[in-house]
Design a protein around this motif. Structure first.
Motif, PDB file in Angstrom:
ATOM      1  N   GLY A 181      13.527   4.803 -23.031  1.00  0.00           N
ATOM      2  CA  GLY A 181      14.009   5.737 -24.038  1.00  0.00           C
ATOM      3  C   GLY A 181      12.964   5.998 -25.104  1.00  0.00           C
ATOM      4  N   GLY A 182      12.321   4.923 -25.578  1.00  0.00           N
ATOM      5  CA  GLY A 182      11.282   5.076 -26.590  1.00  0.00           C
ATOM      6  C   GLY A 182      10.077   5.823 -26.081  1.00  0.00           C
ATOM      7  N   ILE A 183       9.664   5.535 -24.841  1.00  0.00           N
ATOM      8  CA  ILE A 183       8.477   6.181 -24.281  1.00  0.00           C
ATOM      9  C   ILE A 183       8.725   7.670 -24.038  1.00  0.00           C
ATOM     10  CG2 ILE A 183       6.998   6.296 -22.235  1.00  0.00           C
ATOM     11  CD1 ILE A 183       6.264   4.057 -24.159  1.00  0.00           C
ATOM     12  N   VAL A 184       9.878   8.008 -23.479  1.00  0.00           N
ATOM     13  CA  VAL A 184      10.175   9.430 -23.251  1.00  0.00           C
ATOM     14  C   VAL A 184      10.334  10.156 -24.587  1.00  0.00           C
ATOM     15  CG1 VAL A 184      11.787  11.073 -22.213  1.00  0.00           C
ATOM     16  CG2 VAL A 184      11.199   8.980 -20.996  1.00  0.00           C
ATOM     17  N   SER A 185      10.848   9.442 -25.595  1.00  0.00           N
ATOM     18  CA  SER A 185      10.971  10.044 -26.928  1.00  0.00           C
ATOM     19  C   SER A 185       9.608  10.336 -27.538  1.00  0.00           C
ATOM     20  CB  SER A 185      11.758   9.110 -27.863  1.00  0.00           C
ATOM     21  OG  SER A 185      13.075   8.940 -27.398  1.00  0.00           O
ATOM     22  N   LEU A 186       8.572   9.692 -27.008  1.00  0.00           N
ATOM     23  CA  LEU A 186       7.216   9.974 -27.482  1.00  0.00           C
ATOM     24  C   LEU A 186       6.877  11.441 -27.285  1.00  0.00           C
ATOM     25  CD1 LEU A 186       4.694   8.494 -28.613  1.00  0.00           C
ATOM     26  CD2 LEU A 186       3.865   8.342 -26.275  1.00  0.00           C
ATOM     27  N   TYR A 187       7.496  12.065 -26.281  1.00  0.00           N
ATOM     28  CA  TYR A 187       7.313  13.509 -26.056  1.00  0.00           C
ATOM     29  C   TYR A 187       7.582  14.278 -27.347  1.00  0.00           C
ATOM     30  CZ  TYR A 187       8.248  18.162 -24.061  1.00  0.00           C
ATOM     31  OH  TYR A 187       8.236  19.509 -23.788  1.00  0.00           O
ATOM     32  N   GLN A 188       8.709  13.956 -27.997  1.00  0.00           N
ATOM     33  CA  GLN A 188       9.059  14.647 -29.231  1.00  0.00           C
ATOM     34  C   GLN A 188       8.160  14.216 -30.385  1.00  0.00           C
ATOM     35  OE1 GLN A 188      11.178  17.098 -29.444  1.00  0.00           O
ATOM     36  NE2 GLN A 188      11.010  17.404 -31.656  1.00  0.00           N
ATOM     37  N   GLN A 189       7.787  12.924 -30.415  1.00  0.00           N
ATOM     38  CA  GLN A 189       6.914  12.450 -31.488  1.00  0.00           C
ATOM     39  C   GLN A 189       5.571  13.182 -31.468  1.00  0.00           C
ATOM     40  OE1 GLN A 189       7.109   9.907 -34.110  1.00  0.00           O
ATOM     41  NE2 GLN A 189       5.313  11.142 -34.583  1.00  0.00           N
ATOM     42  N   VAL A 190       5.005  13.345 -30.277  1.00  0.00           N
ATOM     43  CA  VAL A 190       3.703  14.015 -30.186  1.00  0.00           C
ATOM     44  C   VAL A 190       3.835  15.487 -30.562  1.00  0.00           C
ATOM     45  CG1 VAL A 190       1.788  14.606 -28.652  1.00  0.00           C
ATOM     46  CG2 VAL A 190       2.875  12.368 -28.484  1.00  0.00           C
ATOM     47  N   ILE A 191       4.962  16.095 -30.209  1.00  0.00           N
ATOM     48  CA  ILE A 191       5.193  17.474 -30.640  1.00  0.00           C
ATOM     49  C   ILE A 191       5.163  17.548 -32.166  1.00  0.00           C
ATOM     50  CG2 ILE A 191       6.936  19.300 -30.803  1.00  0.00           C
ATOM     51  CD1 ILE A 191       7.719  18.715 -27.945  1.00  0.00           C
ATOM     52  N   THR A 192       5.795  16.574 -32.842  1.00  0.00           N
ATOM     53  CA  THR A 192       5.817  16.603 -34.310  1.00  0.00           C
ATOM     54  C   THR A 192       4.420  16.372 -34.886  1.00  0.00           C
ATOM     55  OG1 THR A 192       6.329  14.227 -34.570  1.00  0.00           O
ATOM     56  CG2 THR A 192       8.183  15.747 -34.329  1.00  0.00           C
TER      57      THR A 192
END
Length: 561
Positions: A181-192
């Motif tokens: 969950g945390g790793i896939v959420s990195l997708y959104q973090q990198v977008i930000t």
């Protein structure tokens, strides 16, 4: 930046040694595709302790997402320059088209990704996206007119469609369940992070003759990470799941040895993934997977909830702030072009800093909890933004900025990353490509609707009516997600097929009863001691699934979904 030769040598040597002795340690028949992920005690205690190769691969996948984030904010800043340059400031429909036409490209990119991901792998798909992004950004930056600008934006959109379809799946397939969950959420973090970099570029180049040259540099900025990614992507290992599916078993095993901290974990994962793919191929044989998403009730439920998540992500109104915040400051709060671009940097910074909250919460508290905590805050903050326009300029500015900032603080760990995580993991492996294709298509459709309609909506309804519209959608999001969103934390990708075995109204009725009990407890009223069994309780659902597998192997009839 690259891994050392010693690191590569160690992982290759470890893989070769373990491949020779694997049969002495593990037997394939001891691992089932519905089993929980195997973890050593060390991995249970320190789930984020992973190999250097794993984190390097995550970094490589993240750079691919970076140029997407930069474009989201670059278009916002570039508008203050290209609207007067192309003489389109009063043509609200055309302004909406120039921002939103990128999503027509993403529709095409999603289907391109389906083909390239199937036959050429995740790395090649990312490589193609990086090439297209580089060319498209250059095209936009050099456009002499809006008629030439739009086709360049469509090319950029194709690259983003490929990235949106590939990057979350690539991250999910590399990550252990315990931190997926945390790793896939990195997708959104990198977008930000990309969004913040884009705002930073805007702030710098708005001072460089922004009506002629500055906006071109802003809109061309995403090509920098895309050029880097063209070369960088080949330094990461290919997805083990894709390699196994293509019959490249030894290469998949070597990659898992690099991606997992311990050989026994890698071996167990290899066997579990291999069995899951064999089961997928059995299920896929002779079937149209798109029709399968409609035909089977449990898949139909997963698709509907996935689309619901993407709907409320986009219609929360976040992309109004991302794509149009400079013009909102300029036109509604009467700031100068340069001041509006400078002030927009602060919400971008808040967005970037708030998103890491998700890494420490999504796998601990769950996807559902994050959504139900953050959506009410977003709803209240949009009401503050709405009512700020009934005060004088100082009141308007103060409450608008406060509302936007706390809206972003809530959105960043919730509605931003959770839908991507949910849709990357919720579909059973044999239809995941088709399932994510559908949800990615819809997220782009919703994003197009918002991006295209905002200029005309604001002109017709004013900022009060427009922000009120999105506040209403947030309130609807609270109700719908409370009723129909199940919790998916703790399931392996192979176990996800059991989450929607029960109907959506059964899930909703459980959530109503559970919520009513919680309310009574909060008020100090008596509550029944009889436990409520969740329709997606992991132990119950897996037990039922294993019983159905036994019946299938014994030749007994088994229901579809």
């Amino acid at each position: 930046m690259s891994m050392s030769a010693n690191e590569n040598l160690f992982t290759e040597e470890r893989a070769n040694i373990y491949t020779e002795t694997e049969n002495e340690n593990w037997k394939e028949e001891t691992v089932e595709d519905l089993d929980d992920e195997y973890l050593t005690e060390e991995e249970k205690l320190h789930p984020w302790k992973q190999t250097k190769v794993f984190y390097w691969s995550v970094f490589v996948a993240s750079v691919a997402v970076l140029f997407y984030g930069i474009d989201i904010s670059a278009i916002s800043g570039a508008q203050v320059g290209y609207k007067p340059h192309f003489h389109i400031s009063s043509r609200t429909n055309l302004v909406g088209v120039m921002v939103s036409c990128i999503y027509f490209g993403t529709f095409i990119g999603v289907f391109v990704a389906l083909y390239t991901n199937t036959y050429f792998g995740r790395r090649f798909s990312i490589y193609v996206a990086a090439i297209l992004s580089t060319g498209g950004c250059l095209w936009e930056a050099l456009a002499p007119s809006w008629q030439v600008f739009i086709p360049g934006r469509l090319v950029v959109g194709i690259s983003y469609g490929i990235i949106g379809e590939t990057a979350p799946v690539f991250l999910a397939e590399m990550a252990p369940t315990s931190i997926r969950g945390g790793i896939v959420s990195l997708y959104q973090q990198v977008i930000t992070i990309g969004i913040f970099i884009g705002y930073l570029v805007n702030v710098i180049f708005v001072w460089v003759d922004y009506k002629v040259t500055g906006w071109r540099i802003m809109i061309g900025a995403p090509m920098v990470p895309s050029i880097i990614e063209v070369f960088l992507v080949w330094t990461a290992p290919e997805s083990p799941r894709w390699l196994i599916k293509r019959g490249r078993l030894e290469e998949a095993k070597r990659n898992l040895m690099k991606l997992r901290l311990y050989p026994e974990t890698a071996e167990k994962d290899f066997i579990r993934i291999k069995k899951s793919i064999e089961e997928d191929e059995r299920l896929q044989e002779g079937k149209n997977l798109m029709l399968e998403l409609i035909r089977l009730p449990f898949l139909r439920r997963a698709v509907l909830v996935g689309i619901m998540e993407m709907l409320f992500q986009q219609m929360s109104g976040m992309n109004v702030f991302m794509n149009y915040i400079d013009t909102v400051f300029q036109e509604n709060i009467h700031m100068s072009s340069r001041d509006s671009v400078a002030v927009s940097l602060f919400p971008g910074f808040v967005n970037m800093m708030a998103t890491p909250i998700v890494f420490f919460t999504i796998d601990r508290y769950g996807r559902r909890t994050l959504q139900l905590v953050t959506f009410p805050i977003m709803f209240l903050m949009l009401l503050m933004v709405l009512f700020s326009f009934y005060g004088d300029r100082k009141v308007n500015l103060a409450f608008f900025i406060i509302g936007v900032i706390f809206f972003i603080v809530a959105y960043s760990p919730g509605a931003g990353p959770v839908p991507w995580t949910f849709c990357a993991e919720v579909f059973p492996t044999y239809v995941r490509a088709a399932g994510t294709l559908v949800t990615t298509f819809f997220v782009n459709a919703f994003n197009f609707a918002l991006s295209f309609s905002w200029p005309s909506m604001e002109a017709a309804w004013g900022p009060q009516g427009s922000f009120g519209f999105y506040a209403g959608f947030n309130f609807l999001g609270i109700l719908m997600q409370f009723l129909f969103l199940p919790e998916t934390k703790g399931y392996t990708l192979e176990q996800m097929k059991v989450v929607f075995e029960e109907g959506l109204f059964t899930i909703a009725w459980y959530h109503i009863r559970s919520g009513w009990r919680s309310l009574r407890k909060l008020l100090g009223l008596p509550v029944s001691n009889t436990p409520l069994i969740s329709p997606y309780d992991k132990a119950v659902a897996l037990s039922r699934a294993r019983e159905e597998e036994l019946r299938r192997h014994s030749g007994e009839p088994v229901k579809d979904g």
